[in-house]
Design a protein around this motif. Structure first.
Motif, PDB file in Angstrom:
ATOM      1  N   PRO A  49       0.812  -1.224   0.000  1.00  0.00           N
ATOM      2  CA  PRO A  49       0.000   0.000   0.000  1.00  0.00           C
ATOM      3  C   PRO A  49       0.844   1.273   0.000  1.00  0.00           C
ATOM      4  CG  PRO A  49      -0.938  -1.589   1.512  1.00  0.00           C
ATOM      5  CD  PRO A  49       0.371  -2.173   1.051  1.00  0.00           C
ATOM      6  N   GLY A  50       0.463   2.197  -0.896  1.00  0.00           N
ATOM      7  CA  GLY A  50       1.104   3.500  -0.951  1.00  0.00           C
ATOM      8  C   GLY A  50       2.376   3.555  -1.766  1.00  0.00           C
ATOM      9  N   LYS A  51       2.921   2.396  -2.162  1.00  0.00           N
ATOM     10  CA  LYS A  51       4.169   2.411  -2.921  1.00  0.00           C
ATOM     11  C   LYS A  51       3.914   2.744  -4.390  1.00  0.00           C
ATOM     12  CE  LYS A  51       7.778  -0.297  -0.667  1.00  0.00           C
ATOM     13  NZ  LYS A  51       8.771  -1.379  -0.866  1.00  0.00           N
ATOM     14  N   ARG A  52       4.927   3.319  -5.004  1.00  0.00           N
ATOM     15  CA  ARG A  52       4.852   3.646  -6.420  1.00  0.00           C
ATOM     16  C   ARG A  52       5.762   2.681  -7.181  1.00  0.00           C
ATOM     17  NH1 ARG A  52       6.265   9.652  -7.592  1.00  0.00           N
ATOM     18  NH2 ARG A  52       4.131  10.016  -6.836  1.00  0.00           N
ATOM     19  N   TYR A  53       5.181   2.006  -8.187  1.00  0.00           N
ATOM     20  CA  TYR A  53       5.902   0.962  -8.902  1.00  0.00           C
ATOM     21  C   TYR A  53       6.172   1.351 -10.352  1.00  0.00           C
ATOM     22  CZ  TYR A  53       4.856  -2.086  -4.965  1.00  0.00           C
ATOM     23  OH  TYR A  53       4.790  -2.635  -3.710  1.00  0.00           O
ATOM     24  N   ILE A  80      -3.300  -9.112  -8.410  1.00  0.00           N
ATOM     25  CA  ILE A  80      -2.524  -8.042  -7.786  1.00  0.00           C
ATOM     26  C   ILE A  80      -2.768  -8.186  -6.289  1.00  0.00           C
ATOM     27  CG2 ILE A  80      -2.174  -5.554  -7.543  1.00  0.00           C
ATOM     28  CD1 ILE A  80      -1.334  -6.557 -10.257  1.00  0.00           C
ATOM     29  N   LYS A  81      -1.771  -8.693  -5.581  1.00  0.00           N
ATOM     30  CA  LYS A  81      -1.963  -9.054  -4.181  1.00  0.00           C
ATOM     31  C   LYS A  81      -1.489  -7.952  -3.245  1.00  0.00           C
ATOM     32  CE  LYS A  81       0.752 -11.962  -2.056  1.00  0.00           C
ATOM     33  NZ  LYS A  81       1.479 -13.187  -1.676  1.00  0.00           N
ATOM     34  N   TYR A  82      -2.416  -7.422  -2.457  1.00  0.00           N
ATOM     35  CA  TYR A  82      -2.097  -6.482  -1.392  1.00  0.00           C
ATOM     36  C   TYR A  82      -1.934  -7.214  -0.061  1.00  0.00           C
ATOM     37  CZ  TYR A  82      -3.005  -2.229  -4.134  1.00  0.00           C
ATOM     38  OH  TYR A  82      -2.945  -1.199  -5.051  1.00  0.00           O
ATOM     39  N   LYS A  83      -2.772  -8.245   0.155  1.00  0.00           N
ATOM     40  CA  LYS A  83      -2.735  -9.007   1.405  1.00  0.00           C
ATOM     41  C   LYS A  83      -3.247 -10.415   1.123  1.00  0.00           C
ATOM     42  CE  LYS A  83      -5.513  -7.836   4.759  1.00  0.00           C
ATOM     43  NZ  LYS A  83      -6.127  -7.049   5.870  1.00  0.00           N
ATOM     44  N   ASP A  84      -2.633 -11.402   1.754  1.00  0.00           N
ATOM     45  CA  ASP A  84      -2.951 -12.797   1.458  1.00  0.00           C
ATOM     46  C   ASP A  84      -4.434 -13.106   1.558  1.00  0.00           C
ATOM     47  OD1 ASP A  84      -0.388 -13.595   0.836  1.00  0.00           O
ATOM     48  OD2 ASP A  84       0.136 -14.110   2.898  1.00  0.00           O
ATOM     49  N   ASP A  85      -5.076 -12.686   2.627  1.00  0.00           N
ATOM     50  CA  ASP A  85      -6.461 -13.084   2.856  1.00  0.00           C
ATOM     51  C   ASP A  85      -7.480 -12.004   2.491  1.00  0.00           C
ATOM     52  OD1 ASP A  85      -5.698 -11.358   4.833  1.00  0.00           O
ATOM     53  OD2 ASP A  85      -6.494 -12.542   6.503  1.00  0.00           O
ATOM     54  N   LYS A  94      -3.712   3.098  -0.979  1.00  0.00           N
ATOM     55  CA  LYS A  94      -3.195   3.298   0.378  1.00  0.00           C
ATOM     56  C   LYS A  94      -3.650   2.215   1.349  1.00  0.00           C
ATOM     57  CE  LYS A  94      -2.765   8.318  -0.141  1.00  0.00           C
ATOM     58  NZ  LYS A  94      -3.167   9.652   0.379  1.00  0.00           N
ATOM     59  N   SER A  95      -4.683   1.473   0.961  1.00  0.00           N
ATOM     60  CA  SER A  95      -5.231   0.451   1.847  1.00  0.00           C
ATOM     61  C   SER A  95      -4.985  -0.940   1.264  1.00  0.00           C
ATOM     62  CB  SER A  95      -6.738   0.666   2.031  1.00  0.00           C
ATOM     63  OG  SER A  95      -7.335  -0.448   2.658  1.00  0.00           O
ATOM     64  N   ASP A  96      -4.803  -1.934   2.144  1.00  0.00           N
ATOM     65  CA  ASP A  96      -4.684  -3.322   1.694  1.00  0.00           C
ATOM     66  C   ASP A  96      -5.992  -4.085   1.927  1.00  0.00           C
ATOM     67  OD1 ASP A  96      -4.757  -3.666   4.417  1.00  0.00           O
ATOM     68  OD2 ASP A  96      -2.783  -4.605   4.587  1.00  0.00           O
ATOM     69  N   GLU A  97      -7.110  -3.339   1.942  1.00  0.00           N
ATOM     70  CA  GLU A  97      -8.422  -3.948   2.205  1.00  0.00           C
ATOM     71  C   GLU A  97      -8.797  -4.933   1.108  1.00  0.00           C
ATOM     72  OE1 GLU A  97     -13.096  -2.532   2.903  1.00  0.00           O
ATOM     73  OE2 GLU A  97     -11.537  -1.070   2.372  1.00  0.00           O
ATOM     74  N   PHE A  98      -8.383  -4.652  -0.165  1.00  0.00           N
ATOM     75  CA  PHE A  98      -8.774  -5.500  -1.288  1.00  0.00           C
ATOM     76  C   PHE A  98      -7.547  -5.915  -2.107  1.00  0.00           C
ATOM     77  CE2 PHE A  98     -12.585  -2.855  -0.623  1.00  0.00           C
ATOM     78  CZ  PHE A  98     -13.552  -3.847  -0.482  1.00  0.00           C
TER      79      PHE A  98
END
Length: 363
Positions: free
Chosen positions: A204-208, A296-301, A264-268
């Motif tokens: 979250p929040g990183k620029r790639y 595109i994975k922000y968080k495993d679950d 900014k969020s890893d909600e999804f």
């Protein structure tokens, strides 16, 4: 003063330049890259895919190539200028003889002032079709067009169920009783079956910076990350003025660098879409075009966010005419004009072809 600065910059670049040396044993490998068809392919040092090549602007890239195939081979660094060294450019029987089976040849590739996203592929007997290719990244010593936190590589390939030489026999047999069957290619993403490629992880929040390389032979690719915008900063090894788009449409050999800012969020988590298609092959449900999806994975679950489907004609895609070089060099003066005539004709199967002049070029 300007001359002094140019000389000083060139000297400084030379001070930091390195000699990067690789040894490639080009040979046959076996596997089911598309997840279905086990077949022979061409790899390097027993690997396929084999590792991308990373160097820095000004470096000298030395590749010692040994040919363990039973036919000649050569390599081409797609996009490198090779000014004054075209004997390292790779086209078999054009700028060099192919490397005979069991023999070796050393390529000395000077990056000089070039930097950006490129690729290396076989340039004999269409060996790139059978897997003999990999991305080439030349990292810049300059400040990027847009700062970013991390860069990721995304590579596309088309992949066929049979080797190129087998398909070529069908294609060249114009005396056959019927048109040869269409061999629909599957798509590979980062070297593996398009639907089974490892997720792309965002923090979250990183620029790639996504370096996207189309290493295909016939197929075009459309690449989108719904819910995210892309900003083009490089096309085919040339930095460009930032251009915001919804996705990329890429033909064989094309490369882009785009900036994507993570939410900014890893909600999804999110789904990216890759559409593989051919402009000259008739559409057939389930075969052409083919849509592949990945994570595109922000968080495993985290759950996957549902994004409304939008048709391609409502989206913004990069057009070459829209892109402007970042350094804004003036265009070169034109002092010569060459006129070429494009002709259209059909073969015995009523398939249309185009040619420059009155006859096809056959290598």
């Amino acid at each position: 003063m300007i001359h002094f600065l140019v000389v000083f910059a060139a000297t400084l670049l030379g001070c930091f330049a390195a000699r990067v040396e690789l040894s490639w044993d080009v040979g046959y490998v076996y596997g089911a890259r598309d997840g279905f068809t086990y077949r022979r392919a061409i790899g390097v040092n027993g690997e396929l895919p084999f590792p991308p090549v990373h160097v820095t602007q000004g470096d000298t890239l030395v590749i010692n190539v040994h040919n363990s195939l039973d036919v000649p081979t050569s390599i081409h660094a797609h996009g490198l200028l090779n000014n004054g060294t075209n004997y390292y450019d790779g086209p078999d029987m054009v700028t060099q003889c192919g490397i005979p089976p069991g023999e070796s040849f050393t390529y000395v590739l000077e990056t000089k002032n070039q930097f950006g996203t490129f690729w290396i592929h076989g340039h004999t007997r269409h060996q790139e079709v059978d897997g003999f290719h990999t991305p080439l990244i030349i990292h810049s010593r300059k400040q990027p067009v847009i700062d970013y936190d991390e860069e990721l590589l995304v590579a596309f390939e088309d992949w066929y169920t049979t080797e190129f030489n087998v398909r070529q026999e069908y294609i060249n047999n114009l005396k056959g009783a019927s048109r040869p069957p269409t061999n629909y290619a599957k798509a590979l993403i980062n070297g593996y079956d398009g639907n089974n490629t490892a997720p792309i992880t965002f923090v979250p929040g990183k620029r790639y910076r996504l370096r996207v390389v189309c290493m295909s032979v016939n197929n075009w690719f459309k690449f989108r990350i719904p819910g995210h915008k892309m900003t083009v900063i490089e096309a085919d090894g040339v930095e460009s003025m930032p251009l915001e788009v919804d996705g990329l449409s890429m033909g064989p050999g094309q490369r882009y660098s785009v900036i994507v800012t993570a939410h900014k969020s890893d909600e999804f988590n999110y789904i990216y879409n890759v559409t593989s298609y051919s402009r000259f092959i008739t559409k057939e449900e389930g075969l052409r075009p083919i849509v592949y999806t990945g994570l595109i994975k922000y968080k495993d679950d985290a759950p996957t966010k549902t994004i409304p489907v939008v048709s391609d004609n409502q989206l913004v895609w990069p057009e070459e005419a829209q892109l402007q070089a970042y350094d804004k060099q003036p265009r070169l003066p034109v002092d010569r004009q060459i006129e070429l005539t494009v002709n259209r004709f059909t073969d015995v199967y009523n398939v249309p072809y185009s040619a420059l002049g009155s006859s096809l070029y056959k290598s």
